[in-house]
Design an enzyme around this catalytic site. Structure first.
Site, PDB file in Angstrom:
ATOM      1  CD  GLU A 132       9.762  13.269  11.236  1.00  0.00           C
ATOM      2  OE1 GLU A 132       8.651  12.704  11.326  1.00  0.00           O
ATOM      3  OE2 GLU A 132      10.779  12.699  10.798  1.00  0.00           O
ATOM      4  CE  LYS A 136      -1.574   3.066   2.469  1.00  0.00           C
ATOM      5  NZ  LYS A 136      -1.733   4.138   1.467  1.00  0.00           N
ATOM      6  CG  ASN A 154       6.094   8.591  16.787  1.00  0.00           C
ATOM      7  OD1 ASN A 154       5.370   8.310  17.719  1.00  0.00           O
ATOM      8  ND2 ASN A 154       7.356   8.216  16.692  1.00  0.00           N
ATOM      9  CD  GLU A 208      12.558   4.800   9.388  1.00  0.00           C
ATOM     10  OE1 GLU A 208      12.706   5.711  10.237  1.00  0.00           O
ATOM     11  OE2 GLU A 208      12.449   5.004   8.183  1.00  0.00           O
TER      12      GLU A 208
END
Ligand SMILES: NC(=O)C1=CN([C@@H]2O[C@H](COP(=O)(O)OP(=O)(O)OC[C@H]3O[C@@H](n4cnc5c(N)ncnc54)[C@H](O)[C@@H]3O)[C@@H](O)[C@H]2O)C=CC1
Ligand SMILES: O=C(O)CCC(=O)C(=O)O
Length: 488
Positions: A390, A180, A235, A255
């Site tokens: 981030e 996907k 995240n 990850e």
């Protein structure tokens, strides 16, 4: 010469066939350098489409796992050759869909070729050990078996390399795959799948289902016939995917983000450090999980480094990644642009000082793209949002310190631990950094971004699920160990 054509309609690839979403719905994939350009139309699939792909992958797994590693490797070698031949077309699709410059996209595509060849060779390498038994008449050894069906949930920032560095090891170790891709880069994913099709991969071994993450990604995480999920992305989503997969006893690998520091020591080669900070922080418009975002500088060289950095940032040419003149393309989507702009605003609101950039560029020819100027802040403190979260954009935060010890302490003051660099000529500083820096990837006199396909890759703390991808480390996720005891 690229043969890429705009505005084609793409399908899912299920059981060796290109098929439309059952609903017939599509989404337009648009060019972030020019919102009016439709790169292609991609399926807006539903759970029904995913179920068909999983059924096909499950059926194909029975014969795929029985092939030898060398036989599976032959398919990957063939796919690498096709991808290499079609590299310009695939790279153009990538640049038009997500904005990174064509040379970067071409480099990433060739990295995909190299990853395929690396894992093709893995099919011939050892998969177990002989372990002495306490019974002198027995033979004891380990072997490895595939998980079964692996779901790959991929992001848009490396639309060729990430799907390939997940799918290639999955396939070589005998799994079948449902991919996907991010919907923003589904055209590029379809181009990659065309290469596998042309390589003659058996039906059902690698399937593609395009659609929303909240529909296809979450159904994949919950699907009882998907035995493992490998995910790269935010995240927030990663944690949700991990929890869903764990709750049904399957295997997962996540990850996620980074907030990667570079330390500039007083004895650093400042020109090299500036080059590495710019390349690590601003290439791909800062949209790498390994991108540099915190620049921690020993006070004695702070002004000299800042001056050199700002002079280089000034020279950066923004523009369409297909133009040979551009060094930095747009953000990958309007949503991403708005996220970056909101962090720049937050930085100012929280008291950081804007030294460069901070806005959308004002030139009229960039007005239809999702561009943001390369941005540098100083006066950044560790508690501020731009030092902790981030951003995934071209934003650097300068932070002075008085010693290497303080630099490493500040670098570690983060929830993330993916990649970290130091520029220094002092062996003692290098060794302290290697020992004390909490990151999965530590780099000396080199930028934080740029991973090598033959080495383990993954982070500490919130950056990953503590597993490693790539290189031979991939075997740990994509197989299960079986300990065998044989006695005649
Ligand atoms: N670590 C990395 O390399 C990446 C990090 N990011 C971070 O994530 C932020 C947001 O970017 P997004 O594209 O929105 O990332 P995302 O985490 O939403 O998307 C990553 C992948 O997960 C899928 N997904 C989304 N929602 C899902 C769900 N509920 N269940 C299962 N799969 C789902 C997406 O369709 C995509 O394929 C970025 O600003 C950046 O900070 C984004 C992409 C890559
Ligand atoms: O730095 C790189 O080459 C890889 C970065 C990466 O894995 C990511 O951004 O997801």
């Amino acid at each position: 010469m690229s043969t890429f054509q705009l505005e084609q309609t793409y399908s899912n690839f299920i059981n060796g066939e290109w098929v439309k979403a059952a609903s017939g719905k599509t989404d337009a994939s648009i060019n972030p350098a020019n919102r009016n350009e439709v790169v292609g139309h991609v399926p807006a699939s539903g759970v029904e489409d995913l179920n068909q792909a999983v059924t096909a992958a499950k059926a194909a797994a029975k014969s795929w796992r029985k092939l030898t590693g060398a036989e599976r490797g032959d398919f990957l070698f063939q796919a690498a050759n096709v991808l290499e031949r079609r590299a310009n077309e695939v790279a153009e699709a990538m640049t038009r869909e997500m904005g990174k410059t064509f040379p970067e996209a071409k480099g990433e595509t060739m990295r995909g070729v190299a990853i395929l060849r690396y894992y093709a060779g893995e099919g011939m390498r050892k998969t177990g050990d002989v372990i002495p038994s306490t019974d002198s008449e027995a033979l004891m050894f380990t072997t490895r078996v595939p998980l079964g069906v692996v779901g790959v949930i991929a992001p848009w920032n490396f639309p060729v390399a990430i799907p390939i560095w997940k799918a290639a090891p999955a396939l070589i170790y005998g799994n079948t795959v449902v991919l996907k891709p991010a919907q923003e880069t589904a055209v590029t994913a379809a181009k990659v799948l065309e290469c596998f099709e042309e390589a003659g991969l058996p039906a059902g071994v690698l399937n593609l289902v395009c659609g929303k993450g909240s529909v296809i990604g979450s159904a994949m995480a919950e699907h009882p016939d998907v035995n493992g999920i490998t995910f790269t992305g935010s995240n927030e989503v990663g944690k949700r995917v991990g929890a869903a997969v764990l709750s049904r006893g399957a295997k997962y690998q996540l990850e996620m983000g980074g907030k990667n520091p570079v330390i500039i020591a007083a004895d650093a080669d400042l020109d090299l450090a500036v080059e590495g900070t710019i390349s690590g922080g601003l290439k791909s418009t800062g949209q790498k999980c390994t991108a540099t975002s915190r620049v921690i500088i020993e006070r004695i060289v702070y002004d000299a480094f800042k001056e050199k950095l700002l002079a280089k940032v000034e020279e950066i040419r923004l523009g369409d990644g297909m133009s040979g003149e551009s060094w930095m393309g747009p953000c990958a989507s309007e949503g991403q642009l708005n996220t970056v702009l909101s962090y720049i605003q937050k930085g100012q609101d929280e008291g950081a000082i804007l030294l460069a950039g901070g806005n959308r560029p004002d030139s009229p020819e960039l007005a239809e793209g999702f561009y943001v100027q390369p941005t540098v802040f100083e006066g950044v403190e560790s508690h501020m949002s731009i030092a902790r979260e981030e951003i995934f954009g071209p934003v650097l935060a300068l932070m002075p310190v008085d010693s290497i010890e303080e630099a490493i302490e500040l670098a570690n003051d983060s929830d993330y631990g993916l990649s970290a660099s130091i520029y220094t000529q002092n062996v003692g500083s290098m060794l302290s950094f290697i020992r004390d820096m909490d990151a999965g990837l530590v780099r000396i006199n080199a930028e934080t971004a740029g991973v090598e396909l033959q080495a383990p890759f993954g982070g500490m703390k919130m950056s990953s699920s503590h597993s490693r991808e790539q290189g031979q480390a991939a075997i740990e996720f994509f197989t299960a160990i079986k300990t065998v005891f044989v006695k005649s």
